[in-house]
Design a protein around this motif. Structure first.
Motif, PDB file in Angstrom:
ATOM      1  N   ALA A  21       0.835  -1.206   0.000  1.00 54.11           N
ATOM      2  CA  ALA A  21       0.000   0.000   0.000  1.00 54.11           C
ATOM      3  C   ALA A  21       0.871   1.258   0.000  1.00 54.11           C
ATOM      4  CB  ALA A  21      -0.922  -0.008   1.214  1.00 54.11           C
ATOM      5  N   GLU A  22       1.916   1.234   0.824  1.00 53.93           N
ATOM      6  CA  GLU A  22       2.762   2.425   0.917  1.00 53.93           C
ATOM      7  C   GLU A  22       3.515   2.686  -0.386  1.00 53.93           C
ATOM      8  OE1 GLU A  22       4.883   1.597   4.576  1.00 53.93           O
ATOM      9  OE2 GLU A  22       3.544   2.968   5.678  1.00 53.93           O
ATOM     10  N   ALA A  23       3.856   1.596  -1.100  1.00 54.94           N
ATOM     11  CA  ALA A  23       4.518   1.745  -2.402  1.00 54.94           C
ATOM     12  C   ALA A  23       3.616   2.464  -3.397  1.00 54.94           C
ATOM     13  CB  ALA A  23       4.920   0.377  -2.941  1.00 54.94           C
ATOM     14  N   LYS A  24       2.306   2.386  -3.175  1.00 60.99           N
ATOM     15  CA  LYS A  24       1.346   3.067  -4.059  1.00 60.99           C
ATOM     16  C   LYS A  24       1.026   4.469  -3.561  1.00 60.99           C
ATOM     17  CE  LYS A  24      -0.493  -0.575  -6.740  1.00 60.99           C
ATOM     18  NZ  LYS A  24       0.457  -1.589  -6.330  1.00 60.99           N
ATOM     19  N   GLY A  25       1.754   4.929  -2.556  1.00 59.67           N
ATOM     20  CA  GLY A  25       1.533   6.275  -2.045  1.00 59.67           C
ATOM     21  C   GLY A  25       0.362   6.395  -1.088  1.00 59.67           C
ATOM     22  N   ILE A  26      -0.050   5.277  -0.538  1.00 58.08           N
ATOM     23  CA  ILE A  26      -1.169   5.307   0.416  1.00 58.08           C
ATOM     24  C   ILE A  26      -0.610   5.428   1.832  1.00 58.08           C
ATOM     25  CG2 ILE A  26      -3.079   3.944   1.379  1.00 58.08           C
ATOM     26  CD1 ILE A  26      -3.256   2.580  -1.413  1.00 58.08           C
ATOM     27  N   LEU A  27      -1.221   6.290   2.642  1.00 55.33           N
ATOM     28  CA  LEU A  27      -0.795   6.415   4.040  1.00 55.33           C
ATOM     29  C   LEU A  27      -1.485   5.329   4.874  1.00 55.33           C
ATOM     30  CD1 LEU A  27       0.423   7.932   6.518  1.00 55.33           C
ATOM     31  CD2 LEU A  27      -1.645   9.331   6.530  1.00 55.33           C
ATOM     32  N   VAL A  28      -0.692   4.489   5.534  1.00 56.73           N
ATOM     33  CA  VAL A  28      -1.267   3.458   6.397  1.00 56.73           C
ATOM     34  C   VAL A  28      -0.986   3.818   7.851  1.00 56.73           C
ATOM     35  CG1 VAL A  28      -1.344   0.996   6.966  1.00 56.73           C
ATOM     36  CG2 VAL A  28      -0.838   1.725   4.618  1.00 56.73           C
ATOM     37  N   ILE A  29      -2.033   3.848   8.677  1.00 57.81           N
ATOM     38  CA  ILE A  29      -1.807   4.088  10.110  1.00 57.81           C
ATOM     39  C   ILE A  29      -2.502   2.994  10.919  1.00 57.81           C
ATOM     40  CG2 ILE A  29      -1.424   6.580  10.066  1.00 57.81           C
ATOM     41  CD1 ILE A  29      -4.317   7.029  10.522  1.00 57.81           C
ATOM     42  N   ALA A  30      -1.925   2.706  12.083  1.00 57.89           N
ATOM     43  CA  ALA A  30      -2.502   1.674  12.944  1.00 57.89           C
ATOM     44  C   ALA A  30      -3.401   2.322  13.989  1.00 57.89           C
ATOM     45  CB  ALA A  30      -1.400   0.874  13.612  1.00 57.89           C
ATOM     46  N   LEU A  31      -4.526   1.670  14.265  1.00 55.54           N
ATOM     47  CA  LEU A  31      -5.398   2.113  15.348  1.00 55.54           C
ATOM     48  C   LEU A  31      -5.463   0.993  16.385  1.00 55.54           C
ATOM     49  CD1 LEU A  31      -8.581   3.535  13.522  1.00 55.54           C
ATOM     50  CD2 LEU A  31      -6.470   4.728  14.090  1.00 55.54           C
ATOM     51  N   ASP A  32      -5.524   1.359  17.627  1.00 56.69           N
ATOM     52  CA  ASP A  32      -5.821   0.427  18.719  1.00 56.69           C
ATOM     53  C   ASP A  32      -4.716  -0.563  19.069  1.00 56.69           C
ATOM     54  OD1 ASP A  32      -7.766  -0.856  20.586  1.00 56.69           O
ATOM     55  OD2 ASP A  32      -7.372  -2.526  19.253  1.00 56.69           O
ATOM     56  N   SER A  33      -4.069  -1.158  18.075  1.00 54.37           N
ATOM     57  CA  SER A  33      -2.973  -2.082  18.363  1.00 54.37           C
ATOM     58  C   SER A  33      -1.768  -1.673  17.532  1.00 54.37           C
ATOM     59  CB  SER A  33      -3.345  -3.514  17.977  1.00 54.37           C
ATOM     60  OG  SER A  33      -4.655  -3.809  18.348  1.00 54.37           O
ATOM     61  N   GLU A  34      -0.593  -1.993  18.047  1.00 52.19           N
ATOM     62  CA  GLU A  34       0.614  -1.656  17.300  1.00 52.19           C
ATOM     63  C   GLU A  34       0.957  -2.738  16.295  1.00 52.19           C
ATOM     64  OE1 GLU A  34       3.786  -1.152  20.036  1.00 52.19           O
ATOM     65  OE2 GLU A  34       2.849   0.565  21.026  1.00 52.19           O
ATOM     66  N   THR A  35       1.600  -2.332  15.201  1.00 52.63           N
ATOM     67  CA  THR A  35       2.204  -3.323  14.323  1.00 52.63           C
ATOM     68  C   THR A  35       3.533  -3.728  14.968  1.00 52.63           C
ATOM     69  OG1 THR A  35       3.183  -1.477  13.129  1.00 52.63           O
ATOM     70  CG2 THR A  35       1.229  -2.479  12.157  1.00 52.63           C
ATOM     71  N   THR A  36       4.070  -4.877  14.538  1.00 56.48           N
ATOM     72  CA  THR A  36       5.396  -5.291  15.014  1.00 56.48           C
ATOM     73  C   THR A  36       6.329  -5.384  13.827  1.00 56.48           C
ATOM     74  OG1 THR A  36       4.269  -6.643  16.623  1.00 56.48           O
ATOM     75  CG2 THR A  36       6.623  -7.001  16.367  1.00 56.48           C
ATOM     76  N   PRO A  37       7.363  -4.603  13.670  1.00 63.11           N
ATOM     77  CA  PRO A  37       7.754  -3.542  14.593  1.00 63.11           C
ATOM     78  C   PRO A  37       6.805  -2.349  14.473  1.00 63.11           C
ATOM     79  CG  PRO A  37       9.091  -3.458  12.627  1.00 63.11           C
ATOM     80  CD  PRO A  37       8.206  -4.661  12.484  1.00 63.11           C
ATOM     81  N   VAL A  38       6.781  -1.549  15.503  1.00 61.16           N
ATOM     82  CA  VAL A  38       5.854  -0.422  15.535  1.00 61.16           C
ATOM     83  C   VAL A  38       6.158   0.576  14.408  1.00 61.16           C
ATOM     84  CG1 VAL A  38       7.241   0.869  17.194  1.00 61.16           C
ATOM     85  CG2 VAL A  38       4.779   1.277  17.055  1.00 61.16           C
ATOM     86  N   THR A  39       7.422   0.538  13.907  1.00 69.22           N
ATOM     87  CA  THR A  39       7.825   1.469  12.848  1.00 69.22           C
ATOM     88  C   THR A  39       7.339   1.055  11.461  1.00 69.22           C
ATOM     89  OG1 THR A  39       9.878   0.234  12.755  1.00 69.22           O
ATOM     90  CG2 THR A  39       9.902   2.265  14.034  1.00 69.22           C
ATOM     91  N   ALA A  40       6.591  -0.063  11.364  1.00 69.00           N
ATOM     92  CA  ALA A  40       6.063  -0.490  10.065  1.00 69.00           C
ATOM     93  C   ALA A  40       5.062   0.522   9.515  1.00 69.00           C
ATOM     94  CB  ALA A  40       5.418  -1.863  10.182  1.00 69.00           C
ATOM     95  N   VAL A  41       4.464   1.303  10.407  1.00 65.34           N
ATOM     96  CA  VAL A  41       3.575   2.386   9.968  1.00 65.34           C
ATOM     97  C   VAL A  41       4.084   3.683  10.601  1.00 65.34           C
ATOM     98  CG1 VAL A  41       1.493   0.988   9.624  1.00 65.34           C
ATOM     99  CG2 VAL A  41       2.003   1.863  11.899  1.00 65.34           C
ATOM    100  N   PRO A  42       3.867   4.806   9.898  1.00 66.97           N
ATOM    101  CA  PRO A  42       4.381   6.058  10.462  1.00 66.97           C
ATOM    102  C   PRO A  42       3.729   6.432  11.789  1.00 66.97           C
ATOM    103  CG  PRO A  42       3.126   6.461   8.431  1.00 66.97           C
ATOM    104  CD  PRO A  42       3.302   4.982   8.550  1.00 66.97           C
ATOM    105  N   ALA A  43       2.431   6.132  11.947  1.00 64.61           N
ATOM    106  CA  ALA A  43       1.764   6.568  13.175  1.00 64.61           C
ATOM    107  C   ALA A  43       0.797   5.515  13.697  1.00 64.61           C
ATOM    108  CB  ALA A  43       1.019   7.881  12.931  1.00 64.61           C
TER     109      ALA A  43
END
Lengths: 349, 329
Positions: free
Chosen positions: A130-152
């Motif tokens: 998704a990010e390669a297509k210029g889409i902003l991905v953000i996590a809600l409620d739970s973190e991704t592992t690693p947390v840096t996989a999404v900007p916010a």
């Protein structure tokens, strides 16, 4: 159930006095792309020009927590000239379903995707795509592992939520030595571990199972399982005086087991989550307290961030704590709390 | 099919024959072994209060399993029973706000019977495999429950007819809930119906060999449909019991009710191939699972190992069924 985050900045939870809290029964079923009200009627795929499309991928469709997340996101999007396309996994832990949902959202041309990652590592490739297509991905409620996989990430600080409950219970107990039974989630979920250890930290105890914890059970946050587990634990530990529960269904099950044995008046039951039925249990005096988290704020902040990104190109960064509030009708000096009336006005589900 | 069995020691033949004739014998022995073991191994296991707890815990799953037994005896399987029960609890809780509690309970029970009847019709009229039909029904009913309730839990007041089955009769330190009494009555009725009536004989016959039953003039479709309807009504009663045990209807509850009931049936010695087994074994099977959980908890053994033990038991039970079956067919 709900989930995980880890930061240290306590925001005073904004008292968003929303009049309409109760989830309208059967609002949105499975993959539904609700046309945003207000804008021109959306005809074919592609939508009307100018409408910002936002994807939301929750863990499941049916959990009232995610229903609240979805409804809050849709409501705010409608006021921002945006439209939310809500998809979900089939069950908690359905990574494959979430990956499929992200892929489908990419096809739909969304500007941003908000996701409550089921298994934190399972969806990293789809996020990269998704990010390669210029889409902003953000996590809600739970973190991704690693947390840096999404900007916010917008989430409750679950450790802090546990600490809030633990501090209150410690103060409530005074000089009495605690004999604690914990109704936990499962061995792997970070949220369960964070809340459990946060609670112990608030009680002034070390992580894991110090001697003050006389029994524990893995309940998967399920009321029936918690009830049976508590009944079994009570056979060996009728001297329990504190029950910590990972969420309110687990707390309800434990309370039910205690009341069968007429122990409910001798035992302090505390919970975390802030569902409306959980707050009602506080009001009824069955739980001494619960800690509320705010899916509405997560959803609204996420929508605002994506709309902002679509308009200006700025990305949000870091882990943003959306706050947690202790709900109790027996306030103690020096501990911030709100009563159940405020709780019922701000609860989810 | 007759095959000449190779000559074997007569003792094992005799044993196999006995087990083949009464499939509940093995599970009963296992239950007694477990009871004795936990009584010796822990100090908190052997008392009437604890036994009350164990029985109380099995009531809902046992009742689901009674219905499941009927379906499995006809060589079918019902993956939707837990979902149907949950739907009935949600209906009862929500309808009780608009009508008398007793009427809401009745509607819930009838709807459960109706939903199971749809499964039965699909199996008999369209000749679809029960596994697939009930798998679809599981998804449909789960979704309908979620839509109908908005995903939220409905609490019911603790003093209505809805929670009547949670009331306890106390004799010394023995606590028996009304729900347990109803489950016991239901078990007796179903045990008699299966063992002492023509309908019961037909259920076994259809499970053993549907084609032969048809040639013998048994209305196979009618028997099958009746089995699903009766099972559905039993799931509805289980819903009422569930509300007695816990006064709230949660659409997300009992997600493994279907598998838990199949586990009880299988451990109880009822054959998944149909035509062999019965209600006694199923109740024993449900008790074994609860006794294991309770006893292992008393021994401070963690839930993951409890699940592991249950899984091993299921495999042992099926292996046992196969061994005795091969001899008796």
């Amino acid at each position: 159930m709900s989930l995980s985050a880890c930061t240290k900045n306590s925001t005073a939870s904004p008292a968003t006095s929303s009049g309409s809290s109760a989830a309208a029964a059967g609002s949105a079923a499975a993959p539904s792309s609700a046309a945003a009200a207000g804008s021109a009627p959306v005809s074919a795929a592609g939508g009307s020009a100018g409408t910002i499309k936002i994807g939301l991928v929750t863990k499941t469709d049916s959990n009232p927590y995610f229903v609240k997340l979805r409804e809050s996101a849709k409501a705010l999007a409608a006021t921002q000239g945006a439209q939310v396309i809500a998809l979900a996994g089939k069950f908690d832990g359905d990574n494959e379903g979430q990956v499929t949902a992200i892929e489908n959202l990419i096809q739909q041309g969304v500007k941003g995707i908000m996701i409550t990652p089921s298994n934190s590592a399972g969806i990293l490739n789809a996020i990269k795509e998704a990010e390669a297509k210029g889409i902003l991905v953000i996590a809600l409620d739970s973190e991704t592992t690693p947390v840096t996989a999404v900007p916010a990430t917008y989430a409750t600080d679950n450790l802090q939520a546990g600490v809030l409950l633990g501090k209150y219970v410690k103060a409530k107990m005074g000089a009495t030595a605690p004999k604690i039974i914990t109704m936990d989630l499962d061995p792997s979920a970070s949220v369960g571990i964070q809340r459990h250890n946060g609670f112990l930290e608030g009680m002034g105890l070390p992580d894991g199972t110090p001697p003050q914890v006389i029994g524990s059970a893995l309940t998967a946050g399920d009321q029936t399982k918690a009830q049976s587990a508590m009944e079994n634990l009570l056979q060996a530990h009728p001297d329990v005086n504190v029950v910590y529960s990972i969420n309110e269904p687990a707390g309800r099950g434990a309370y039910q087991a205690l009341s069968e044995k007429n122990l409910q008046s001798k035992v302090i039951v505390g919970s975390i989550d802030g569902s409306c039925s959980g707050v009602q249990y506080v009001k009824d005096g069955k739980f001494v307290a619960t800690v509320m988290q705010f899916p509405k704020i997560m959803a609204e902040d996420g929508v605002k961030a994506i709309v902002d990104f679509a308009k200006t190109g700025t990305k949000p960064t870091g882990v943003i704590n959306t706050g947690a509030t202790l709900i109790t009708d027996k306030p103690l000096a020096g501990i911030d709390s709100k009563d159940s009336t405020w709780g019922l006005a701000n609860c989810w589900g | 099919m007759t095959s000449i069995a190779p000559p074997k020691a007569r003792g094992t033949d005799r044993a196999k024959e006995i087990f083949a004739r009464s499939p509940a014998l093995g599970p009963t022995a296992a239950l007694i072994v477990a009871l004795v073991f936990f009584s010796i191994a822990t100090s908190t296991f052997l008392n009437l209060d604890n036994f009350s707890t164990i029985v109380g815990q099995t009531v809902v799953v046992s009742t689901l399993a009674l219905g499941q037994t009927l379906v499995i005896l006809t060589a079918g399987i019902d993956l939707a029973n837990g979902a149907i029960m949950v739907f009935a609890t949600v209906m009862m809780a929500k309808l009780s706000m608009q009508m008398a509690s007793s009427a809401a309970i009745l509607v819930g029970i009838l709807v459960a019977g109706g939903v199971a009847a749809i499964s039965g019709l699909l199996v008999t009229r369209l000749r679809l495999p029960p596994f697939i039909v009930t798998l679809g029904m599981l998804a449909v009913v789960t979704a309908v429950s979620a839509l109908y309730s908005g995903g939220t839990t409905t609490d019911v007041s603790a003093d209505s007819t809805l929670t009547l089955l949670g009331k306890q009769i106390t004799i010394g330190s023995l606590n028996i809930s009304y729900g347990t009494v109803l489950a016991a009555i239901l078990f007796l009725v179903m045990w008699l119906a299966l063992g002492k009536t023509g309908w019961g004989r037909h259920v076994y016959a259809v499970g053993n060999d549907a084609e032969a039953s048809r040639l013998n003039g048994i209305n196979v479709k009618g028997v099958l449909l009746s089995v699903y309807i009766v099972a559905g009504i039993v799931y509805g009663l289980a819903a009422w019991m569930a509300l007695g045990r816990s006064p709230s209807a949660d659409p997300n509850a009992f997600q493994t009710g279907n598998l838990d009931s199949i586990t009880a049936v299988v451990i109880g010695g009822t054959s998944l191939f149909g035509g062999r087994g019965g209600m006694v074994g199923t109740i024993i099977g449900a008790l074994i699972v609860s006794v294991l959980r309770n006893g292992l908890t008393a021994m401070q053994i963690d839930s993951n190992y409890q699940n592991l033990a249950t899984g091993v038991l299921v495999i042992l039970a099926v292996a046992f069924d196969q061994l005795t079956r091969r001899r008796s067919s």
